[in-house]
Design a protein around this motif. Structure first.
Motif, short mmCIF file in Angstrom:
data_model
loop_
_atom_site.label_atom_id
_atom_site.label_comp_id
_atom_site.label_asym_id
_atom_site.label_seq_id
_atom_site.Cartn_x
_atom_site.Cartn_y
_atom_site.Cartn_z
N VAL A 194 65.03 46.02 89.79
CA VAL A 194 66.01 46.50 88.88
C VAL A 194 66.04 48.20 88.93
CG1 VAL A 194 65.63 46.75 86.68
CG2 VAL A 194 64.58 44.61 87.68
N ILE B 17 70.56 45.89 89.00
CA ILE B 17 69.87 45.60 90.51
C ILE B 17 70.17 46.39 91.59
CG2 ILE B 17 68.89 44.15 91.17
CD1 ILE B 17 68.68 41.58 89.12
N PHE C 52 63.83 47.31 79.03
CA PHE C 52 64.77 46.59 79.44
C PHE C 52 65.75 45.38 79.28
CE2 PHE C 52 65.36 42.69 81.73
CZ PHE C 52 66.38 41.97 82.74
N TYR D 147 71.90 44.64 82.92
CA TYR D 147 70.64 45.53 83.27
C TYR D 147 71.44 45.85 85.06
CZ TYR D 147 69.58 40.42 84.46
OH TYR D 147 69.44 40.08 85.16
N ILE E 106 62.21 40.03 85.38
CA ILE E 106 63.89 40.09 84.06
C ILE E 106 62.52 39.54 82.69
CG2 ILE E 106 66.03 40.31 85.42
CD1 ILE E 106 65.49 36.55 84.64
#
Length: 226
Positions: A83, A103, A96, A101, A220
């Motif tokens: 991440v 990756i 987060f 988000y 996550i």
């Protein structure tokens, strides 16, 4: 007028749950055919950065999200991920956000991936608190979080959801056994035998997770301390 309001509400809900996964950056590609997709550890210097995926929008279907990210990663030959937090104006990482988000995707030689053993991960569902009993001790796991417990080789672990028609399973890890991963769910989930969907075992409302999907959830979801 009432019907228009209902339709508008449905559209708003659909937009709220809409999610897109984009391959936003490609630095390199790899021709490897590895099926796995594991979390990259910081210490692995030999990992080759390939590109980046961005998830935009929130979804309760984490298995589908994983499948979409997995497919994008395999387009450029990635077998490991990490991440990549967004940054604040001052350069510090933001908290987060499951609705948006990034990756980072890597290719890591197999021989550089150390086996992970000695731990059991238990993930809650994405929606409800989950009560679970392990060896007569109760735990409450909040939505989108997981419990991580260190296992003692040879000891028997009895895991139960303590429901009237709930599930109970027993495991007895051996020394150097790899980590085990479970998810507690009140939903009827069909196993995915393709090797990429993430679900490969099912016992009522206790589901055994494939390692790639479990490691994705571990980045996550939030860890819940016992």
């Amino acid at each position: 007028m009432k019907n228009i309001a209902i339709i508008f509400s449905v559209l708003c809900i659909q937009l709220w749950n809409a999610q897109n996964v984009y391959l936003t950056k490609v630095e390199k590609t790899s021709d490897n055919t590895d099926k796995f997709f594991y979390k990259k550890e910081e210490a692995i210097a030999e990992a080759i950065y390939l590109g980046e995926v961005e998830v935009q929008g929130f979804s309760k279907d984490d298995a589908l999200t994983f499948s979409l990210v997995y497919k994008k990663a395999k387009e450029i030959g990635a077998n490991t991920f990490q991440v990549k937090p967004f940054e604040n104006v001052d350069g510090t990482p933001q908290s987060f956000n499951p609705a948006n988000y990034k990756i980072a995707l890597y290719y890591t030689p197999k021989e550089k991936l150390a086996a992970k053993h000695g731990d059991m991960y238990i993930f809650a569902s994405s929606e409800k608190d989950q009560k679970i009993n392990i060896n007569r001790k109760d735990y409450m796991i909040s939505p989108r979080s997981f419990l991580k417990l260190n296992l003692v080789p040879g000891e028997i672990y009895t895991i139960s959801t303590k429901k009237l028609l709930g599930s109970t399973i027993k495991i007895q890890p051996k020394a150097n056994d790899e980590n085990v991963y479970f998810q507690i769910s009140s939903l009827k989930v069909k196993p995915d035998n393709s090797g990429v969907g993430g679900l490969n075992l099912k016992s009522g409302d206790i589901i055994g997770l494939e390692k790639s999907y479990a490691e994705f959830l571990s980045v996550i979801y939030k860890e819940s301390k016992p």
